[in-house]
Design an enzyme around this catalytic site. Structure first.
Site, PDB file in Angstrom:
ATOM      1  N   ASP A 354     -56.654  30.933-109.343  1.00 12.87           N
ATOM      2  CA  ASP A 354     -56.322  31.422-110.684  1.00 12.87           C
ATOM      3  C   ASP A 354     -55.322  32.562-110.568  1.00 12.87           C
ATOM      4  OD1 ASP A 354     -56.912  31.651-113.618  1.00 12.87           O
ATOM      5  OD2 ASP A 354     -57.634  33.615-112.984  1.00 12.87           O
ATOM      6  N   GLU A 390     -52.057  28.388-109.439  1.00 12.69           N
ATOM      7  CA  GLU A 390     -51.571  28.586-110.795  1.00 12.69           C
ATOM      8  C   GLU A 390     -50.434  29.596-110.651  1.00 12.69           C
ATOM      9  OE1 GLU A 390     -53.416  29.493-115.211  1.00 12.69           O
ATOM     10  OE2 GLU A 390     -54.124  30.688-113.526  1.00 12.69           O
TER      11      GLU A 390
END
Length: 869
Positions: A354, A390
Site C-alpha cells: 500500500d 501501489e
C-alpha cells in the site's frame, strides 16, 4: 519454568542483541528491543491474561541501538510489555513517557482488546507540551511469547509465472460472510475462504492468485469507534506479525495462526497463490494527537519521518498522520523481518504494498535504488515471491508509475482511467488506448520492464464496484459519516440516464454490455489482469465508493443475487486468455517479420493501417488489432488473432483482413459465445455462425487458422457485417484472398484457382454440387449494403442484385481510374480481373457457367485469373 509468568523472577542475564523481539530457545527467552535514543528500557511481566503486572526488570544489555536481556526458565506463554525511559522533548522529536506500557513491534501474538481511552495518549490533553502522567498498563495491549514450528511438508506453493497470473482482490470477511454454501460458523473467516464452495468458484473463474485486503491485526480509528463504526478494510496496522483474530473462527491465538495456515494450504492445493496487502507506510499511532502504543514511545525520532523545521509534528505522505522512515536501518530490518515471517512461517506467495512510494523515499524524494529495494532484491527468502506496488503516495513527487525496479508489478491506474473514458465517455485518442491495451508500453517498455509488470484493472476495492461504475454518476457515501466528502469525486463513471438501480430494460441492457466490454478489456489486454471480488457476479455497494468503514451488507457480497451468466462470461474470458494469450509476454514492434507479416498491426474500420493524425484524433472510438503470432495459440493451430473494438454508440462496419475468421467472443451476448445455429449474415450468405444482432458498444475476439478446414465447414466472417468485438479466427486456406469491397473472405477457395487440377477435382468429388449451388445462389441473390441517404440524413441499408453491383463497381472504377491509368501508361498489361470490376465480372461469368452446367457434371470450370487465385 515460568510459563505463563505466574511467579516473579529474580533477574535477567544480558543475553544477545539478536534476533529482535522475544524468542524462546528451549531454556529461556531472549528479549531484544531497538531504541536509538532511550536511556533505559524496562521489561514488564504480567499474568497469563495480561491484567496484573507481576514484575518490572531493566534490560541489562545495550549493544549499539539494541537493548537486550535473557530470562532463564521462561517459556512460551509469557506475557510482557515494555517501558522506555528517555527525554520528553517533542521539539526535538522525542516522546518518551515511561507511564505508557508499550507493545513490542516484533510481537508474534497480542494479548488484550484495545479500547479507546485518554490514558493511551502520550501527551497531556490539556497541555500537549507535557507528558501525560496516567499509567495505562491495565488497558494496554501486551505481547505473548510464542513457539511456532509449522509443518509445511505437504504444502506446495503453485509458483505461477507472471504470464499465467490472474489476480482476484478480495476481503476475507466480506467475500464469504453471506455465502449460503458455507456453514454459518465459518462465514467471514479464514476457514470460510478455504471452504470447497469458495475454491470451486475461484477455479470456475480460472483465478490463479487471490490478493487479500490487509489481514495484519489492526485498530479502528477513534473517530470511527465514537460513531460505532470499524476500519473494515484494515489499513491501520498494529501487529505486523499477527493475523487479524476477527477473521478467524477460532478464538485461541495459536489456533488463529493454524487456521490461517490451513487456508493457505487449501488455496495452494487448488493451484491458487496467496498475496497479502501490507501497510508499511504508516502505523496506527496517527499524528501527534494519536495514542502512544509502541513505536512512538520506543523511539519516535527513529521510527517516523519528521520535518526538520517542526520535529514535534510528522511528515504525512500517507494521509494517515505519520510516515515510517525506512531509511533507518532498524526500521528497514523490521519490515524485512515481517515479510520473511509471512513467507517462511505462513507460506504466502507475495505482497501488495500500500502506498509503495513511501518505501523508496529518501531525503530528497523517491529513489528506485533505495535501501529497501536493494535489501528485498538480495534476500533469498523473498527471491521468488510476487511484489506488487501501489506506485504512489500523497507526498510531493509521490506518483511513480513505472519507476519501480525490475521484478516489481505495479497497479496501473492509467489503464483504469483510459478504459473508463474509452468505453463510457469517449475523448480518448486511439494511440492512448492502444498503448494502455499493450501494457502501457510508453511507461514500462523504455525502462526495460516486461509487459506483465503492468497490473491492469478498471475496478479495485478503492472506488465504485463495476456495477456501480455503470449505475452512478456521483458518489453516495453518506453512511460513512463524513457528509459525503470522502472518497473520489472524479470516478469517470456513468449512470446512463438513471442514477442507481432501475427496471428500465434498455438502460439495464446497455449497462450489461458495457460491463462485459470492460471485463473483456481487462482480461484480454497485455499485462497482468486483476479483478475485484464480486464484479463477476454483479455486486453493488449502492453508490458508496469509499466503504472503508462499512462492515455490513453494503460490502458483503450477496451470493444469492449472483448473476450466473456474468460469471460464465468472466470464466470464458479467463479461459480464452489462458488458451490463446492474445498479447504475449513480449513487446511488439509493429515491424514486418521474416514472412512479411507484422507482429501487431492496428487497423481502422476499412481494414487499413492507422497512420498519422488518426492516432491522435479523440473522436475515433473504433479500432482493430491484428496479432500475427499470438503467444498462446494452441499447439497445431497457429494463426492470427483479431481484436475489434467499438466504443461508439453507433453501428460501424469493419473490413476484415483476408482469411476465414471464426468468432470466439462477442461481448454483446450475455455469455460471450457466438451463436452456432445456421443462418445468414448481413450480405445474404449462408453461414454456420451468423453474426449476432448489432448492439454497440461491443468487443469481439477472432482467430484465423492455417490448417485447411473440413470441406463442409463454413464459418461466417462477412466483411460487410458490423464487427466490433473481440474475435479469434484461423486462416482456412494456404494462400489467402485479398478481399476487395465485395470480396467474400469466408470461402476464398471458391474464388481462387486450385493449386492443381487434381486438387480441384478432389475438392469437387468430396462435396459434389456444393460449389455449383453456392455460385448459382450468388448469381441470383440480392445483397445488402449501407449507402448514404441525404434525404434521411443518415445511412440506410439497400438491397443490390449482382448485376447492380456490377454497375456499381463500373462506376467506382470510372471515378477512381488512377491506378489503372498509371498501369497503362507504364505499358504493363492489366487484365480486367485485377480491378474490382474485373473480379466481379469474373465471378459473375463463373457463376453463370456453373449455373448452366448439368447438375451431374463434376468438371466445372475454375477461374484462372490472378486475382481469384
Amino acid at each position: 519454568m515460568i510459563g505463563a509468568a505466574t511467579q516473579p523472577v529474580a533477574g535477567l542475564h544480558k543475553g544477545r542483541a539478536w534476533p529482535l523481539g522475544a524468542h524462546w530457545d528451549g531454556g529461556g527467552v531472549n528479549f531484544a528491543v531497538f531504541s536509538a535514543h532511550a536511556q533505559r528500557i524496562e521489561l514488564c511481566l504480567f499474568d497469563a491474561r495480561g491484567e496484573h503486572e507481576l514484575q518490572r526488570i531493566t534490560l541489562p544489555g545495550h549493544t549499539r541501538d539494541i537493548w537486550h536481556g535473557y530470562l532463564p526458565g521462561a517459556a512460551p506463554g509469557l506475557v510482557y510489555g515494555l517501558r522506555a525511559h528517555g527525554p520528553w522533548r517533542p521539539d526535538h522529536g522525542h516522546r518518551f513517557n515511561p507511564n505508557k506500557l508499550l507493545l513490542d513491534p516484533w510481537a508474534r501474538e497480542i494479548v488484550g482488546r484495545f479500547e479507546w481511552r485518554d490514558d493511551h495518549l502520550g501527551a497531556d490533553p490539556d497541555d500537549p507540551a507535557r507528558p501525560d502522567p496516567r499509567d495505562n498498563a491495565a488497558h494496554a495491549l501486551k505481547a505473548r511469547v510464542v513457539d511456532d514450528d509449522p509443518d509445511w511438508v505437504d504444502d506446495a506453493p503453485p509458483q505461477r509465472p507472471p504470464s499465467e497470473t490472474v489476480l482476484y482482490e478480495l476481503h476475507v470477511k466480506g467475500f464469504t460472510r453471506l455465502h449460503p454454501g458455507i456453514p454459518e460458523p465459518l462465514r467471514g473467516t479464514y476457514a470460510g475462504l478455504a471452504h470447497p464452495a469458495v475454491l470451486a468458484h475461484l477455479k470456475r473463474l480460472g483465478i490463479t492468485a487471490v490478493s487479500l485486503l490487509p489481514v495484519h491485526q489492526h485498530l479502528d480509528e477513534r473517530h470511527l469507534a465514537d460513531r460505532g463504526l470499524v476500519n473494515y478494510w484494515g489499513y491501520n496496522t498494529l501487529g505486523f506479525f499477527c493475523p487479524e483474530p476477527r477473521y478467524a473462527a477460532a478464538t485461541d491465538a495459536g489456533a488463529v495462526r493454524d487456521e490461517f495456515r490451513a487456508m493457505v494450504r487449501a488455496l495452494h492445493r487448488a493451484g491458487i497463490e496467496v498475496i497479502l496487502d501490507v501497510v508499511f507506510n504508516h502505523t496506527c499511532e496517527s499524528d501527534q494527537t494519536g495514542p502512544t502504543l509502541s513505536w512512538r514511545g520506543l523511539d519516535n525520532a527513529s521510527w517516523y519521518r519528521l520535518p526538520h523545521e517542526r520535529p514535534d509534528t510528522y511528515i504525512n505522505d500517507t494521509g494517515c498522520g505519520n510516515t515510517l522512515d525506512l531509511c533507518q536501518p532498524r526500521v528497514l530490518q523490521f519490515v524485512m523481518d515481517s515479510l520473511r515471517y509471512w513467507v517462511h512461517d505462513m507460506h504466502v506467495d507475495g505482497f501488495r504494498f500500500d502506498l509503495a512510494s513511501v518505501l523508496g523515499r529518501a531525503e530528497h524524494g523517491f529513489d528506485s535504488r533505495g535501501a529497501f529495494f536493494k535489501a528485498i532484491a538480495q534476500d533469498p527468502v523473498l527471491a521468488g515471491v510476487k511484489l506488487i506496488a501501489e506506485p504512489w503516495d500523497l507526498g510531493p513527487g509521490g506518483y511513480q508509475l513505472g519507476c519501480f525496479p525490475p521484478g516489481w508489478f505495479e497497479w496501473n491506474d492509467r489503464f483504469r482511467d483510459t478504459m473508463r473514458r474509452w468505453w463510457l465517455h469517449g475523448g480518448v485518442a486511439r494511440g492512448e488506448f492502444a498503448q494502455r491495451l499493450c501494457a502501457s508500453s510508453d511507461v514500462f517498455h523504455h525502462r526495460h520492464r516486461p509487459p506483465s509488470d503492468s497490473i491492469n484493472y478498471v475496478v479495485s476495492h478503492d472506488g465504485f464496484t463495476l456495477r456501480d461504475l455503470l449505475s452512478y454518476r456521483h458518489r453516495h457515501n453518506e453512511a460513512n459519516g463524513e457528509n459525503n466528502r470522502d472518497g473520489h469525486a472524479h470516478n469517470l463513471s456513468c449512470n446512463h440516464g438513471v442514477e442507481g438501480d432501475t427496471d428500465q430494460a434498455p438502460v439495464l441492457a446497455l449497462r450489461a454490455r458495457l460491463g462485459r466490454a470492460l471485463l473483456a478489456t481487462v482480461l484480454l489486454a497485455q499485462g497482468t489482469p486483476m479483478l475485484a471480488a464480486g464484479d463477476e457476479l454483479g455486486h453493488t455497494q449502492h453508490g458508496n465508493n469509499n466503504p472503508y468503514n462499512q462492515d455490513n451488507p453494503t460490502t458483503w457480497i450477496d451470493w444469492r443475487q449472483a448473476d450466473q451468466t456474468l460469471i460464465d462470461f468472466t470464466a470464458r474470458l479467463v479461459r480464452l486468455r489462458r488458451e490463446w494469450h492474445p498479447l504475449g509476454e513480449r513487446w511488439y514492434s509493429g515491424q514486418p517479420e521474416a514472412d512479411g507479416r507484422r507482429d501487431l498491426a492496428w487497423l481502422n474500420e476499412a481494414g487499413q493501417p492507422l497512420e498519422g493524425d488518426a492516432w491522435q484524433r479523440p473522436d475515433g472510438r473504433c479500432l482493430g488489432a491484428l496479432i500475427a503470432l499470438p503467444a498462446g495459440a494452441p499447439a497445431g493451430r497457429p494463426g492470427s488473432l483479431l481484436m475489434l473494438l467499438n466504443g461508439d454508440a453507433d453501428e460501424h462496419a469493419f473490413q476484415l483482413p483476408p482469411g476465414d475468421w471464426q468468432v470466439l467472443l462477442d461481448s454483446t451476448r450475455p455469455d460471450g459465445c457466438p451463436s452456432v445455429a445456421a443462418g445468414r449474415c448481413g450480405s445474404g450468405h449462408a453461414c454456420r455462425t451468423p453474426p449476432p444482432p448489432w448492439l454497440p458498444p461491443r468487443l469481439r475476439l477472432c482467430g484465423r487458422r492455417q490448417a485447411r478446414p473440413p470441406p463442409r465447414v463454413f464459418r461466417c466472417a462477412c466483411p460487410r457485417s458490423p464487427c466490433c468485438c473481440w474475435s479469434m479466427a484461423s486462416l482456412q486456406d494456404g494462400r489467402p484472398l485479398r478481399p476487395g469491397r465485395w470480396a467474400d473472405a469466408r470461402r476464398p477457395c471458391q474464388w481462387r484457382a486450385a493449386s492443381s487440377h487434381r486438387a480441384a477435382r478432389t475438392a469437387r468429388q468430396r462435396r459434389p454440387g456444393r460449389e455449383r449451388l453456392s455460385l448459382r445462389r450468388l448469381a441470383g441473390e440480392r445483397r445488402s449494403a449501407l449507402v448514404a441517404d441525404p434525404a434521411a440524413g443518415r445511412d440506410r441499408r439497400r438491397q443490390f442484385s449482382v448485376h447492380e453491383q456490377f454497375r456499381l463497381c463500373r462506376q467506382r472504377a470510372a471515378d477512381r481510374p488512377g491506378r489503372a491509368a498509371a498501369a497503362r501508361l507504364a505499358g504493363r498489361r492489366r487484365t480486367r480481373a485485377r480491378s474490382g470490376l474485373g473480379r466481379l465480372a469474373c465471378r459473375l461469368r463463373r457463376g453463370r457457367a456453373l449455373a448452366d452446367a448439368p447438375s451431374g457434371n463434376r468438371r466445372q470450370p475454375v477461374c484462372r485469373s490472378r486475382r481469384c487465385r
